[in-house]
Design a protein around this motif. Structure first.
Motif, PDB file in Angstrom:
ATOM      1  N   UNK A  73       0.830  -1.212   0.000  1.00 26.53           N
ATOM      2  CA  UNK A  73       0.000   0.000   0.000  1.00 26.53           C
ATOM      3  C   UNK A  73       0.864   1.262   0.000  1.00 26.53           C
ATOM      4  N   UNK A  74       1.984   1.228   0.731  1.00 31.22           N
ATOM      5  CA  UNK A  74       2.865   2.388   0.821  1.00 31.22           C
ATOM      6  C   UNK A  74       3.487   2.734  -0.525  1.00 31.22           C
ATOM      7  N   UNK A  75       3.982   1.723  -1.213  1.00 33.21           N
ATOM      8  CA  UNK A  75       4.660   1.995  -2.481  1.00 33.21           C
ATOM      9  C   UNK A  75       3.670   2.220  -3.617  1.00 33.21           C
ATOM     10  N   UNK A  76       2.487   1.668  -3.495  1.00 33.77           N
ATOM     11  CA  UNK A  76       1.454   1.992  -4.466  1.00 33.77           C
ATOM     12  C   UNK A  76       1.033   3.449  -4.307  1.00 33.77           C
ATOM     13  N   UNK A  77       0.943   3.896  -3.069  1.00 30.29           N
ATOM     14  CA  UNK A  77       0.643   5.305  -2.781  1.00 30.29           C
ATOM     15  C   UNK A  77       1.723   6.204  -3.394  1.00 30.29           C
ATOM     16  N   UNK A  78       2.978   5.805  -3.237  1.00 30.04           N
ATOM     17  CA  UNK A  78       4.095   6.569  -3.795  1.00 30.04           C
ATOM     18  C   UNK A  78       4.016   6.630  -5.324  1.00 30.04           C
ATOM     19  N   UNK A  79       3.822   5.483  -5.962  1.00 32.00           N
ATOM     20  CA  UNK A  79       3.771   5.448  -7.420  1.00 32.00           C
ATOM     21  C   UNK A  79       2.563   6.216  -7.956  1.00 32.00           C
ATOM     22  N   UNK A  80       1.439   6.089  -7.256  1.00 35.31           N
ATOM     23  CA  UNK A  80       0.241   6.810  -7.683  1.00 35.31           C
ATOM     24  C   UNK A  80       0.470   8.318  -7.720  1.00 35.31           C
ATOM     25  N   UNK A  81       1.287   8.817  -6.795  1.00 37.77           N
ATOM     26  CA  UNK A  81       1.530  10.258  -6.743  1.00 37.77           C
ATOM     27  C   UNK A  81       2.209  10.757  -8.010  1.00 37.77           C
ATOM     28  N   UNK A  82       2.901   9.866  -8.715  1.00 39.79           N
ATOM     29  CA  UNK A  82       3.545  10.231  -9.977  1.00 39.79           C
ATOM     30  C   UNK A  82       2.705   9.845 -11.189  1.00 39.79           C
ATOM     31  N   UNK A  83       2.129   8.639 -11.161  1.00 41.41           N
ATOM     32  CA  UNK A  83       1.480   8.112 -12.345  1.00 41.41           C
ATOM     33  C   UNK A  83       0.052   8.614 -12.535  1.00 41.41           C
ATOM     34  N   UNK A  84      -0.674   8.805 -11.468  1.00 46.34           N
ATOM     35  CA  UNK A  84      -2.063   9.249 -11.596  1.00 46.34           C
ATOM     36  C   UNK A  84      -2.179  10.606 -12.284  1.00 46.34           C
ATOM     37  N   UNK A  85      -1.325  11.581 -11.930  1.00 45.14           N
ATOM     38  CA  UNK A  85      -1.421  12.868 -12.634  1.00 45.14           C
ATOM     39  C   UNK A  85      -1.218  12.742 -14.144  1.00 45.14           C
ATOM     40  N   UNK A  86      -0.342  11.813 -14.565  1.00 44.76           N
ATOM     41  CA  UNK A  86      -0.143  11.607 -15.999  1.00 44.76           C
ATOM     42  C   UNK A  86      -1.422  11.095 -16.640  1.00 44.76           C
ATOM     43  N   UNK A  87      -2.053  10.122 -16.019  1.00 47.60           N
ATOM     44  CA  UNK A  87      -3.288   9.562 -16.573  1.00 47.60           C
ATOM     45  C   UNK A  87      -4.393  10.610 -16.601  1.00 47.60           C
ATOM     46  N   UNK A  88      -4.495  11.389 -15.539  1.00 47.06           N
ATOM     47  CA  UNK A  88      -5.522  12.431 -15.480  1.00 47.06           C
ATOM     48  C   UNK A  88      -5.278  13.487 -16.550  1.00 47.06           C
ATOM     49  N   UNK A  89      -4.001  13.817 -16.760  1.00 44.23           N
ATOM     50  CA  UNK A  89      -3.668  14.820 -17.783  1.00 44.23           C
ATOM     51  C   UNK A  89      -4.027  14.307 -19.171  1.00 44.23           C
ATOM     52  N   UNK A  90      -3.726  13.032 -19.436  1.00 39.48           N
ATOM     53  CA  UNK A  90      -4.052  12.461 -20.738  1.00 39.48           C
ATOM     54  C   UNK A  90      -5.562  12.463 -20.979  1.00 39.48           C
ATOM     55  N   UNK A  91      -6.314  12.207 -19.918  1.00 35.78           N
ATOM     56  CA  UNK A  91      -7.765  12.163 -20.060  1.00 35.78           C
ATOM     57  C   UNK A  91      -8.352  13.534 -20.368  1.00 35.78           C
ATOM     58  N   UNK A  92      -7.658  14.589 -19.940  1.00 36.53           N
ATOM     59  CA  UNK A  92      -8.194  15.942 -20.153  1.00 36.53           C
ATOM     60  C   UNK A  92      -7.606  16.626 -21.384  1.00 36.53           C
ATOM     61  N   UNK A  93      -6.579  16.034 -21.994  1.00 34.58           N
ATOM     62  CA  UNK A  93      -5.991  16.643 -23.185  1.00 34.58           C
ATOM     63  C   UNK A  93      -6.985  16.607 -24.344  1.00 34.58           C
ATOM     64  N   UNK A  94      -6.921  17.614 -25.209  1.00 33.71           N
ATOM     65  CA  UNK A  94      -7.798  17.598 -26.389  1.00 33.71           C
ATOM     66  C   UNK A  94      -7.557  16.339 -27.220  1.00 33.71           C
ATOM     67  N   UNK A  95      -8.648  15.805 -27.765  1.00 33.05           N
ATOM     68  CA  UNK A  95      -8.550  14.622 -28.608  1.00 33.05           C
ATOM     69  C   UNK A  95      -8.499  15.044 -30.076  1.00 33.05           C
TER      70      UNK A  95
END
Length: 203
Positions: A66-88
């Motif tokens: 859980x600790x390292x998933x929390x750590x990785x999420x802090x980096x990877x989730x913003x990338x996924x969220x950014x991709x979802x909001x980028x113009x298609x």
């Protein structure tokens, strides 16, 4: 080891307690390593009782995951969220640059953390299996978010995996300089050119 069923917190206060345990675990695992850290220390650092720790986690391995998933999420989730909001359609170059930058920042800013996770994945099969599945989930999310009609969907998962893997390699080189004769700017340009070509062709 905890034989009692663990619970998933719903109320804000309970979620905050669990997050404190996760953060305390991450700090201690990175400072002392998995084998030299125990749940009593984690509970003390989180400001909760050992019983509270075991109400959310079965054992130390679960806290580690859980600790390292929390750590990785802090980096990877913003990338996924950014991709979802980028113009298609999502621009291929933006995707590549964002992935490369993410892994460079991940490794350069968190050398000790990624080192600890790498060591434990080598020595603990349960942890390796969990984070292999975690990477599969991130990879699937990247493929889903990358909506571009100019890019063939054929073998897109494999192409995205290459981007993911090469970004990881570039991040490691930036942080640890494993190969002193590698020009990192040239390496980045070559990775970008190769992935751009792969996304543009039918395989």
């Amino acid at each position: 080891m905890n034989d009692l069923p663990v619970r998933e917190p719903i109320q804000k206060r309970s979620i905050e307690k669990k997050t404190k345990i996760v953060k305390a675990g991450l700090d201690l695992f990175c400072e002392k390593g998995f084998y030299k850290t125990n749940t009593v220390e984690i509970a003390k650092a989180a400001g909760v009782s050992t019983g509270t720790v075991y109400s959310y986690f079965k054992n130390k391995t679960d806290i580690y995951i859980a600790s390292f998933e929390y750590f990785l999420d802090s980096y990877l989730r913003p990338l996924l969220e950014e991709l979802e909001t980028l113009p298609k359609p999502v621009d291929t170059q933006v995707l590549i640059d964002n992935c490369l930058n993410l892994f460079i920042n991940l490794y350069v800013n968190s050398k000790q953390t990624v080192n600890e996770l790498g060591l434990m994945q080598e020595s603990e099969p349960e942890i390796m299996q969990h984070f292999a599945a975690y990477e599969d989930m991130i990879l699937s999310a990247l493929v889903k978010a990358f909506d571009n009609p100019n890019v063939t969907k054929k073998n897109l998962t494999e192409k995205m995996y290459l981007l993911y893997a090469l970004s990881d390699i570039l991040g490691q080189e930036h942080a640890f300089s494993y190969h002193g004769n590698i020009d990192l700017d040239v390496l980045r340009c070559q990775i970008t050119a190769m992935i751009t070509h792969l996304f543009a062709e039918e395989l």
